[in-house]
Design a protein around this motif. Structure first.
Motif, PDB file in Angstrom:
ATOM      1  N   ILE A 414       0.862  -1.198   0.000  1.00 41.56           N
ATOM      2  CA  ILE A 414       0.000   0.000   0.000  1.00 41.56           C
ATOM      3  C   ILE A 414       0.895   1.243   0.000  1.00 41.56           C
ATOM      4  O   ILE A 414       1.716   1.416   0.901  1.00 41.56           O
ATOM      5  CB  ILE A 414      -0.893   0.021   1.266  1.00 41.56           C
ATOM      6  CG1 ILE A 414      -1.767  -1.238   1.338  1.00 41.56           C
ATOM      7  CG2 ILE A 414      -1.734   1.296   1.312  1.00 41.56           C
ATOM      8  CD1 ILE A 414      -2.885  -1.325   0.335  1.00 41.56           C
ATOM      9  N   ILE A 419      -3.294   5.613  -0.021  1.00 44.28           N
ATOM     10  CA  ILE A 419      -3.945   6.057   1.218  1.00 44.28           C
ATOM     11  C   ILE A 419      -4.619   7.420   0.986  1.00 44.28           C
ATOM     12  O   ILE A 419      -5.777   7.637   1.372  1.00 44.28           O
ATOM     13  CB  ILE A 419      -2.917   6.139   2.377  1.00 44.28           C
ATOM     14  CG1 ILE A 419      -2.278   4.759   2.614  1.00 44.28           C
ATOM     15  CG2 ILE A 419      -3.579   6.635   3.660  1.00 44.28           C
ATOM     16  CD1 ILE A 419      -1.079   4.763   3.552  1.00 44.28           C
ATOM     17  N   ILE A 434      -0.361   5.764   9.061  1.00 38.81           N
ATOM     18  CA  ILE A 434      -1.020   4.557   8.531  1.00 38.81           C
ATOM     19  C   ILE A 434       0.020   3.621   7.902  1.00 38.81           C
ATOM     20  O   ILE A 434      -0.007   2.403   8.122  1.00 38.81           O
ATOM     21  CB  ILE A 434      -2.120   4.936   7.501  1.00 38.81           C
ATOM     22  CG1 ILE A 434      -3.235   5.718   8.210  1.00 38.81           C
ATOM     23  CG2 ILE A 434      -2.685   3.679   6.822  1.00 38.81           C
ATOM     24  CD1 ILE A 434      -4.364   6.182   7.309  1.00 38.81           C
ATOM     25  N   LYS A 435       0.957   4.201   7.165  1.00 36.15           N
ATOM     26  CA  LYS A 435       2.003   3.369   6.543  1.00 36.15           C
ATOM     27  C   LYS A 435       2.816   2.626   7.603  1.00 36.15           C
ATOM     28  O   LYS A 435       3.102   1.442   7.484  1.00 36.15           O
ATOM     29  CB  LYS A 435       2.945   4.245   5.690  1.00 36.15           C
ATOM     30  CG  LYS A 435       2.397   4.516   4.318  1.00 36.15           C
ATOM     31  CD  LYS A 435       3.349   5.350   3.496  1.00 36.15           C
ATOM     32  CE  LYS A 435       4.465   4.503   2.924  1.00 36.15           C
ATOM     33  NZ  LYS A 435       5.304   5.285   1.997  1.00 36.15           N
ATOM     34  N   LEU A 438       0.868  -0.175   9.085  1.00 38.50           N
ATOM     35  CA  LEU A 438       0.793  -1.305   8.153  1.00 38.50           C
ATOM     36  C   LEU A 438       2.078  -2.122   8.205  1.00 38.50           C
ATOM     37  O   LEU A 438       2.058  -3.351   8.240  1.00 38.50           O
ATOM     38  CB  LEU A 438       0.581  -0.786   6.723  1.00 38.50           C
ATOM     39  CG  LEU A 438      -0.862  -0.453   6.342  1.00 38.50           C
ATOM     40  CD1 LEU A 438      -0.889   0.414   5.088  1.00 38.50           C
ATOM     41  CD2 LEU A 438      -1.672  -1.735   6.118  1.00 38.50           C
ATOM     42  N   ALA A 454      -3.672  -6.220   3.412  1.00 35.83           N
ATOM     43  CA  ALA A 454      -3.150  -4.900   3.749  1.00 35.83           C
ATOM     44  C   ALA A 454      -4.215  -3.834   3.485  1.00 35.83           C
ATOM     45  O   ALA A 454      -4.395  -2.895   4.272  1.00 35.83           O
ATOM     46  CB  ALA A 454      -1.894  -4.605   2.952  1.00 35.83           C
ATOM     47  N   TYR A 455      -4.971  -4.009   2.393  1.00 37.61           N
ATOM     48  CA  TYR A 455      -6.001  -3.025   2.042  1.00 37.61           C
ATOM     49  C   TYR A 455      -7.093  -2.989   3.113  1.00 37.61           C
ATOM     50  O   TYR A 455      -7.472  -1.919   3.605  1.00 37.61           O
ATOM     51  CB  TYR A 455      -6.587  -3.386   0.670  1.00 37.61           C
ATOM     52  CG  TYR A 455      -7.606  -2.386   0.184  1.00 37.61           C
ATOM     53  CD1 TYR A 455      -7.188  -1.195  -0.416  1.00 37.61           C
ATOM     54  CD2 TYR A 455      -8.978  -2.611   0.335  1.00 37.61           C
ATOM     55  CE1 TYR A 455      -8.112  -0.261  -0.839  1.00 37.61           C
ATOM     56  CE2 TYR A 455      -9.901  -1.682  -0.089  1.00 37.61           C
ATOM     57  CZ  TYR A 455      -9.472  -0.505  -0.681  1.00 37.61           C
ATOM     58  OH  TYR A 455     -10.396   0.417  -1.101  1.00 37.61           O
ATOM     59  N   TYR A 457      -6.859  -3.889   6.120  1.00 36.07           N
ATOM     60  CA  TYR A 457      -6.287  -3.353   7.360  1.00 36.07           C
ATOM     61  C   TYR A 457      -6.247  -1.825   7.289  1.00 36.07           C
ATOM     62  O   TYR A 457      -6.569  -1.134   8.242  1.00 36.07           O
ATOM     63  CB  TYR A 457      -4.882  -3.913   7.562  1.00 36.07           C
ATOM     64  CG  TYR A 457      -4.324  -3.704   8.947  1.00 36.07           C
ATOM     65  CD1 TYR A 457      -4.693  -4.536   9.999  1.00 36.07           C
ATOM     66  CD2 TYR A 457      -3.422  -2.667   9.202  1.00 36.07           C
ATOM     67  CE1 TYR A 457      -4.181  -4.339  11.271  1.00 36.07           C
ATOM     68  CE2 TYR A 457      -2.909  -2.468  10.469  1.00 36.07           C
ATOM     69  CZ  TYR A 457      -3.284  -3.303  11.501  1.00 36.07           C
ATOM     70  OH  TYR A 457      -2.777  -3.105  12.765  1.00 36.07           O
ATOM     71  N   MET A 458      -5.927  -1.314   6.129  1.00 40.24           N
ATOM     72  CA  MET A 458      -5.855   0.137   5.951  1.00 40.24           C
ATOM     73  C   MET A 458      -7.237   0.768   6.158  1.00 40.24           C
ATOM     74  O   MET A 458      -7.381   1.787   6.848  1.00 40.24           O
ATOM     75  CB  MET A 458      -5.348   0.463   4.549  1.00 40.24           C
ATOM     76  CG  MET A 458      -5.471   1.936   4.199  1.00 40.24           C
ATOM     77  SD  MET A 458      -5.074   2.296   2.473  1.00 40.24           S
ATOM     78  CE  MET A 458      -6.477   1.590   1.623  1.00 40.24           C
TER      79      MET A 458
END
Ligand code: CTP
Length: 474
Positions: A414, A419, A434-435, A438, A454-455, A457-458
């Motif tokens: 991601i 984002i 956020i990064k 992750l 990952a998506y 989770y974001m």
């Protein structure tokens, strides 16, 4: 002694022919002759002639044909022909000070004998005639052959004279001793101890060349011990000398970190020829003196020496004129991480800890393990064995985790752009947060480093932060 049969390279015949045509008395001299007698391989050949080395070089270049590149250093009275991999260096015999790197060389024409007098060591002052009358004959005015037999580094003139000519030769004496596993003659060694302060007039660029050659020798500790005992090391690398010594309080002592470091350097040198991996061994405990504390319960501690050592690395590299780019960062990384594999073994080896180490070490993880193995210098064989077995365990685990999670060259799936688009955000702190979250989730094994997980989770993270999804990327 006649060495005609050993002058195999056809270039010797060519130079001899040209020398005859030009009427120049010419010899092969220096390192090539030494290495020939030692049966060591050497590429570069130095020629000295009584007259102009530049004239000889130009004529040789013409004779060799093929328009080989010729560089002329007029100020130094030397010229060099590049013959493929090989460098042919030509110089006129000189009197007086010899220093091809000094800014104002004093050059005065001389005889072969004058030239040999001005060289650094008896074993480097050997010459082989290329003249018709005695082609192949060795000219050895200082018994250099005997010193080669006795494995001795000795100045041809009084050490004070030879070292005053060029103080770098003090480093070179130790470098040759270390490279060839020779002794240094007692008077010569005494000369170094006496004149060590003169090294300060030599540029760091020239010193580091010799130091790196010591580091690349088979058993570098030998050269470092000579540097240490002669007093040179304290001048050129005081941080390393600070590691020497043992403190004791309440019957508790720590090990001598200087000799430990040299042992680590020797150990690693058995397993690698990489210069900067050897440098990592030299630097790994460099901050121990600065972080040393005594605690009544646990004794001596060096908390944080790995981080402090990494922070000290650029300054030391800059002063020593070592490169400051990738190589420095590599050393810095290994210094910073050198305790991590041991820490892994002490605690339980969790996937998450292994992932973090793989992530931080990246492609240098094997070198890190080589350093850690070299760092085990206990005299207790039992202990050594146990440590090494534990490292094997760590490596097995690393392979397992790497195969499963591909962490080593971890690239987040991601991106910051994704984002921003998802939540309609402007560049700012939230995106970094956020990064980071992750990345942590991947390293902790909460999610896999795959888009789907990952998506999701974001999105979850964004919601927690009160953000609204304005665009779906799936
Ligand atoms: N020399 C010297 N003093 C110096 C440097 C060099 O007298 N400070 C002379 C020595 O006779 C030496 C020759 O110049 O043999 C060539 O020097 P160099 O190429 O630096 O060393 P080598 O002896 O060829 O050894 P190596 O190739 O291992 O550096």
């Amino acid at each position: 002694m006649n060495l005609k049969d050993q002058l195999q390279d056809s270039v010797f015949q060519t130079v001899a022919q040209v020398a005859k045509e030009q009427g120049l008395e010419t010899y092969v001299v220096g390192g090539y002759v030494r290495d020939l007698l030692l049966k060591r391989e050497s590429k570069d050949i130095d020629f000295v002639c009584v007259g102009s080395g530049i004239t000889l070089a130009k004529a040789v270049q013409k004779k060799l044909g093929r328009n080989l590149p010729l560089s002329v250093f007029k100020n130094f009275g030397t010229a060099m022909i590049k013959n493929g991999e090989q460098e042919l260096e030509f110089v006129g015999a000189r009197k007086e000070s010899y220093d091809r790197n000094s800014r104002k060389p004093v050059v005065e024409d001389g005889t072969l004998e004058d030239d040999q007098n001005r060289r650094d060591f008896t074993i480097n002052a050997l010459a082989i005639s290329l003249n018709e009358a005695d082609y192949g004959e060795l000219v050895d005015p200082f018994d250099g052959v005997q010193d080669l037999k006795e494995k001795l580094i000795k100045t041809p003139l009084a050490p004070e004279t030879t070292f005053s000519d060029d103080p770098l030769r003090m480093m070179r004496a130790i470098r040759f001793a270390s490279q060839l596993n020779f002794d240094i003659d007692a008077d010569t060694y005494e000369g170094i101890s006496k004149m060590k302060d003169r090294i300060s007039i030599v540029s760091a660029e020239r010193i580091i060349v010799e130091l790196n050659k010591i580091i690349l020798s088979k058993k570098p500790s030998y050269g470092f011990k000579l540097l240490f005992h002669s007093g040179l090391l304290k001048i050129i690398f005081p941080e390393l000398v600070k590691l020497q010594g043992v403190d004791s309080i309440d019957d508790k002592s720590h090990k001598d970190n200087f000799y430990h470091t040299l042992q680590v350097l020797d150990n690693i040198s058995e397993n690698t020829d990489k210069l900067y991996l050897r440098w990592a061994a030299i630097m790994h405990d460099i901050a121990k003196p600065a972080t040393k504390r005594f605690n009544k319960k646990v004794g001596w501690t060096f908390h944080g020496h790995e981080d402090k050592g990494a922070r000290m690395t650029p300054k030391i590299f800059r002063r020593l004129k070592l490169p400051l780019g990738e190589s420095m960062r590599y050393v810095q990384k290994l210094v910073r991480l050198h305790l991590r594999p041991i820490a892994l073994v002490k605690d339980e080896i969790t996937d998450s800890a292994v992932r973090r180490l793989l992530f931080e070490a990246g492609d240098d993880v094997e070198d890190l393990m080589t350093l850690c193995r070299a760092d085990i210098t206990s005299k207790n064989n039992h202990k050594v064995k146990r440590f090494l077995q534990n490292f094997n365990k760590v490596e097995r685990k690393m392979r397992e985790v790497e195969e499963k999670d591909k962490i080593r060259n971890f690239q987040p799936v991601i991106t910051g752009q994704m984002i921003m688009e998802t939540f309609d955000l402007k560049p700012g702190r939230t995106i970094g947060d956020i990064k980071e979250a992750l990345k942590e989730a991947v390293l902790d094994g909460v999610i896999k480093n795959e888009f789907e997980e990952a998506y999701n989770y974001m999105i979850e993270m964004g919601r927690e932060k009160g953000l609204t999804v304005v665009k779906t990327l799936k």
